[in-house]
Design an enzyme around this catalytic site. Structure first.
Site, PDB file in Angstrom:
ATOM      1  N   LYS A  24       0.862  -1.214  -0.013  1.00 22.21           N
ATOM      2  CA  LYS A  24       0.084   0.079  -0.010  1.00 22.21           C
ATOM      3  C   LYS A  24       0.895   1.349  -0.100  1.00 22.21           C
ATOM      4  CE  LYS A  24       1.086   1.102   4.510  1.00 22.21           C
ATOM      5  NZ  LYS A  24       1.947   2.414   4.898  1.00 22.21           N
ATOM      6  N   ASP A  60      -0.875  -1.682  10.996  1.00 23.72           N
ATOM      7  CA  ASP A  60      -1.164  -1.797   9.463  1.00 23.72           C
ATOM      8  C   ASP A  60      -1.751  -2.941   9.364  1.00 23.72           C
ATOM      9  OD1 ASP A  60      -0.103   0.942   9.365  1.00 23.72           O
ATOM     10  OD2 ASP A  60       1.615   0.186   8.072  1.00 23.72           O
TER      11      ASP A  60
END
Ligand code: C5P
Length: 310
Positions: free
Chosen positions: A16, A149
């Site tokens: 990401k 995350d």
């Protein structure tokens, strides 16, 4: 203990970037409040799972696509895939021996969430393959134990992320035509040290954007995005060699007509967003071979469950 087994299979673990990362105050648990826009990319690691070997064993072999990116030997217990398997075993009683091959394409310490995505994909794949039926909530709980995350990567796509990383609001996919050029300087960034640096040097004064403002802005042309990363000004004010590298990369991306430039996570990977494939290709060519890690990719338009390949 219940015995489970499954056919060998390969999965992908996309990385990401953070299009926006605003860091708030310290929480009682020692973490920081954040407000961020996460977006999955069509670039990631590969993992192959196979049952075999002694009960309870987990043999993990790691192959680096770019050998220069390989760190020195890390203890197995620190690897997020290994830790994900251990927590999964504790939760489900899954005890079959496992052989896992990890092909690392995403550099470490880049802010791209490579290890976090590997961990989330491991949990999802194990739960699917071993048919253990852990709920989404339970998977999220395990994911958060592995890192702030990791919960985002259970769904991926584009999301507004807040809290420590556990509040995840899925957003509409970003336009397919946008190109992303990743440029990581030849050094990595340690997340905990970056937070400490931020606490020491940050200067208030940047206007915080509400979640509504952020989400609405995402629909605009990237050239108009008001997004920022709170770590970046702190890194730049250090006026060291790293600051010079960041400045150099960001200025190059800007001069090559990126519509938006930024840095992901707590660094060190920077990125440019391009509206146009031709400009992105020229940028990739210009920046390649200058000692940086350079990749051209795009946003994943769909929610990203790991793709299982037998
Ligand atoms: O959760 P994760 O292991 O990725 O966090 C690494 C370090 O980054 C934490 O130990 C903490 O120092 C810092 N961190 C933080 N606030 C967050 C996420 C991470 O302070 N929301």
């Amino acid at each position: 203990m219940k015995k489970y087994s499954f056919e060998p299979c390969t999965i992908e673990a996309p990385c990401k970037i953070n299009l926006h990362l605003a860091i708030g105050g310290n929480r009682p648990d020692g973490f920081h409040e954040l407000k961020s826009i996460f977006a999955s990319l069509a670039f990631g690691d590969f993992l192959r799972f196979e049952c075999g070997g002694k009960e309870g064993d987990c043999k993990l072999s790691i192959k680096w696509e770019i050998p220069e990116e390989a760190p020195g030997e890390l203890p197995l217990e620190e690897n997020l895939v290994y830790r994900a398997v251990s927590l999964f075993r504790e939760e489900t009683g899954f005890s079959s021996g496992l052989r896992i091959s990890l092909v690392k394409r995403v550099p470490l310490g880049a802010g791209l969430g490579g290890g976090s995505s590997d961990a989330a994909s491991t949990l999802l794949a194990m739960n699917t393959l071993a048919k253990t039926g852990l709920s989404t909530e339970k998977l999220k709980e395990i994911a958060l134990q592995l890192g702030s995350d990791v919960p985002f990567f259970l769904d991926g796509g584009a999301a507004f992320v807040s809290g420590r990383g556990e509040h995840i609001k899925p957003l509409d996919p970003l336009p397919e035509g946008l190109k992303v050029i990743l440029v990581k300087p030849p050094f990595s960034s340690d997340t905990a040290s970056a937070f400490r640096l931020l606490d020491r040097f940050r200067q208030d004064g940047r206007k915080g954007l509400t979640s509504e403002e952020l989400i609405q802005a995402l629909g605009e042309n990237p050239a108009k995005w008001p997004f920022f990363n709170d770590f970046l000004p702190v890194f730049l004010m250090q006026e060291d060699e790293k600051a010079a590298s960041y400045r150099n990369i960001l200025e190059s991306l800007k001069s090559l007509n990126a519509s938006f430039i930024g840095m992901s996570g707590a660094g060190s990977c920077c990125f440019g967003i391009f509206n146009n494939e031709k400009t992105a290709k020229i940028t990739e060519k210009c920046l390649n071979g200058k000692g940086n890690f350079v990749r051209s990719t795009f946003f994943l338009a769909r929610k990203c469950k790991p793709v299982l390949k037998y």
